[in-house]
Write a protein that holds these residues in place. Structure first.
Motif: not given
Length: 91
Positions: A1-26
């Protein structure tokens, strides 16, 4: 996995985690950048200059462990063990 791919995937996962708890990560994208920068022991500018570089397996594994902790809403400063204030690290 490249640096760009890791950043993209991690950002998406963190966004998804925020919506599950109904509390946004900044800023999930910034969190991903800081965590990967820490894992690589490089400045965040390195991530953008070397986006196509492949991550070593142990670095990638460590990064995903940090992302997992952040997904559970643990503060980035706690994960890294330090917080920068006026360009000075405090532990």
């Amino acid at each position: 996995m490249t640096i760009f791919e890791a950043l993209t995937k991690a950002s998406e996962e963190l966004k998804g985690a925020a919506s599950v708890r109904r509390q946004a990560l900044q800023n999930p994208k910034l969190d991903a950048q800081v965590l990967l920068s820490h894992s690589l022991q490089k400045p965040t500018s390195y991530l953008f200059a070397h986006g196509e570089e492949l991550l070593k397996e142990e670095v990638e594994r460590g990064f995903w462990e940090l992302v997992s902790r952040r997904k559970s809403h643990e503060p980035v400063a706690y994960i890294l063990g330090e917080k920068e204030f006026f360009k000075r690290p405090f532990f």
